[in-house]
Design an enzyme around this catalytic site. Structure first.
Site, PDB file in Angstrom:
ATOM      1  N   GLY A   1       0.794  -1.232   0.000  1.00  0.00           N
ATOM      2  CA  GLY A   1       0.000   0.000   0.000  1.00  0.00           C
ATOM      3  C   GLY A   1       0.822   1.275   0.000  1.00  0.00           C
ATOM      4  O   GLY A   1       0.340   2.325   0.436  1.00  0.00           O
TER       5      GLY A   1
ATOM      6  N   MET B   1      -3.883  -6.870  -7.235  1.00  0.00           N
ATOM      7  CA  MET B   1      -3.435  -8.019  -8.001  1.00  0.00           C
ATOM      8  C   MET B   1      -4.583  -8.998  -8.246  1.00  0.00           C
ATOM      9  O   MET B   1      -4.531 -10.155  -7.812  1.00  0.00           O
ATOM     10  CB  MET B   1      -2.278  -8.713  -7.272  1.00  0.00           C
ATOM     11  CG  MET B   1      -1.119  -7.797  -6.931  1.00  0.00           C
ATOM     12  SD  MET B   1      -0.435  -6.952  -8.372  1.00  0.00           S
ATOM     13  CE  MET B   1       0.511  -8.295  -9.085  1.00  0.00           C
TER      14      MET B   1
ATOM     15  N   LEU C   1      -9.870  -7.861 -13.155  1.00  0.00           N
ATOM     16  CA  LEU C   1     -11.271  -7.433 -13.083  1.00  0.00           C
ATOM     17  C   LEU C   1     -12.012  -7.944 -14.318  1.00  0.00           C
ATOM     18  O   LEU C   1     -11.586  -7.709 -15.453  1.00  0.00           O
ATOM     19  CB  LEU C   1     -11.334  -5.904 -12.998  1.00  0.00           C
ATOM     20  CG  LEU C   1     -10.649  -5.324 -11.744  1.00  0.00           C
ATOM     21  CD1 LEU C   1     -10.566  -3.807 -11.831  1.00  0.00           C
ATOM     22  CD2 LEU C   1     -11.382  -5.745 -10.475  1.00  0.00           C
TER      23      LEU C   1
ATOM     24  N   HIS D   1       0.539   0.743 -13.321  1.00  0.00           N
ATOM     25  CA  HIS D   1       1.319  -0.409 -13.782  1.00  0.00           C
ATOM     26  C   HIS D   1       2.795  -0.011 -13.931  1.00  0.00           C
ATOM     27  O   HIS D   1       3.088   1.019 -14.550  1.00  0.00           O
ATOM     28  CB  HIS D   1       0.761  -0.929 -15.106  1.00  0.00           C
ATOM     29  CG  HIS D   1       1.447  -2.172 -15.575  1.00  0.00           C
ATOM     30  ND1 HIS D   1       1.422  -3.356 -14.866  1.00  0.00           N
ATOM     31  CD2 HIS D   1       2.215  -2.409 -16.664  1.00  0.00           C
ATOM     32  CE1 HIS D   1       2.133  -4.261 -15.490  1.00  0.00           C
ATOM     33  NE2 HIS D   1       2.625  -3.716 -16.595  1.00  0.00           N
TER      34      HIS D   1
HETATM   35  C1  GRF Z   1       3.308  -1.547  -7.504  1.00  0.00           C
HETATM   36  O1  GRF Z   1       4.548  -1.726  -8.130  1.00  0.00           O
HETATM   37  C2  GRF Z   1       2.195  -1.705  -8.501  1.00  0.00           C
HETATM   38  O2  GRF Z   1       2.410  -1.064  -9.717  1.00  0.00           O
HETATM   39  C3  GRF Z   1       2.214  -3.203  -8.661  1.00  0.00           C
HETATM   40  O3  GRF Z   1       2.282  -3.653  -7.333  1.00  0.00           O
HETATM   41  C4  GRF Z   1       3.041  -2.717  -6.581  1.00  0.00           C
HETATM   42  C5  GRF Z   1       2.218  -2.321  -5.390  1.00  0.00           C
HETATM   43  O4  GRF Z   1       2.914  -1.570  -4.462  1.00  0.00           O
HETATM   44  N1  GRF Z   1       1.134  -3.690  -9.445  1.00  0.00           N
HETATM   45  P1  GRF Z   1       2.189  -0.979  -3.196  1.00  0.00           P
HETATM   46  O5  GRF Z   1       1.281  -2.059  -2.598  1.00  0.00           O
HETATM   47  O6  GRF Z   1       1.391   0.222  -3.601  1.00  0.00           O
HETATM   48  O7  GRF Z   1       3.294  -0.625  -2.247  1.00  0.00           O
END
Ligand code: GRF
Length: 206
Positions: A12, A102, A105, A122
């Site tokens: 997060g 992750m 959808l 992304h």
């Molecule tokens: C980020 O690199 C996002 O782009 C990817 O997962 C990571 C999440 O990071 N899909 P966080 O949970 O916001 O720290």
């Protein structure tokens, strides 16, 4: 004030970037709920510390509860998507932000949210390295001399993974001698800035 629902799955840190921006912003938007598909996501703690309501929805639990549909978990997944859509729609948000979410959808989920803008963050440039593991894919390709630049993007969400129209794209250079960890750190910093910028930009068009 525009209402935003944020979907997360883990640490997060991108959610935190939004929380920090909300707290120093001029109050044109607010995160009204954070939803995680993982119970132990640290982002839930971050939301709680900021006083933002949270929901947790586990796909595994839905699959256990709804075992029909040929054993592939489709029925559980459909119920998960419906419940996720229900929780979001109830919040009456103008924007849904997938920030490290992750879970793919489905088209049915997106139909249920028709009229609500949905964006995703992304860690790659448009058309490069779609799906999970993008930072490592880019790093490995760079090591093989097949990729000179990577980056991050915020894009609209459509039914194809990481393929919606880009809203904001920020290139991130490779530095000579980069380790994967160093590249990841640079990508994450770029993500935090890009996500905040994209949300500020979009909110003013809603
Ligand atoms: C980020 O690199 C996002 O782009 C990817 O997962 C990571 C999440 O990071 N899909 P966080 O949970 O916001 O720290």
């Amino acid at each position: 004030m525009k209402r935003i629902v944020v979907l997360i799955s883990g640490n997060g840190s991108n959610l935190q970037a939004l929380i920090d921006q909300q707290q120093r912003g001029e109050g044109s938007w607010a995160i009204c709920r954070v939803i995680s598909n993982r119970q132990n996501a640290f982002g839930l703690t971050r939301a709680g510390q900021a006083g933002i309501p949270t929901s947790t929805l586990s796909l595994a639990a839905f699959k256990r509860e709804h075992r029909g549909g040929g054993g592939g978990g489709e029925e559980g997944r459909a119920h998960f998507d419906r419940e996720l859509a229900r929780i979001i729609v109830k919040e009456e948000p103008q924007l849904v932000v997938c920030a490290g979410w992750m879970h793919i959808l489905s088209a049915a989920f997106l139909d249920a949210l028709a009229g609500i803008r949905i964006i995703n963050l992304h860690p790659a440039l448009p058309g490069q390295f779609n799906g999970a593991g993008a930072i490592r894919w880019a790093y490995d390709a760079w090591q093989r001399g097949e990729c000179q630049q990577t980056g991050v993007m915020v894009h609209d969400v459509i039914a194809l993974v990481d393929m919606g129209a880009p809203v904001l794209v920020r290139p991130v250079p490779f530095h000579p001698g980069d380790t994967l960890d160093q590249l990841e750190e640079r990508i994450h910093l770029a993500e935090h800035a890009a996500l905040v910028e994209a949300v500020e930009q979009i909110v003013h068009t809603l």
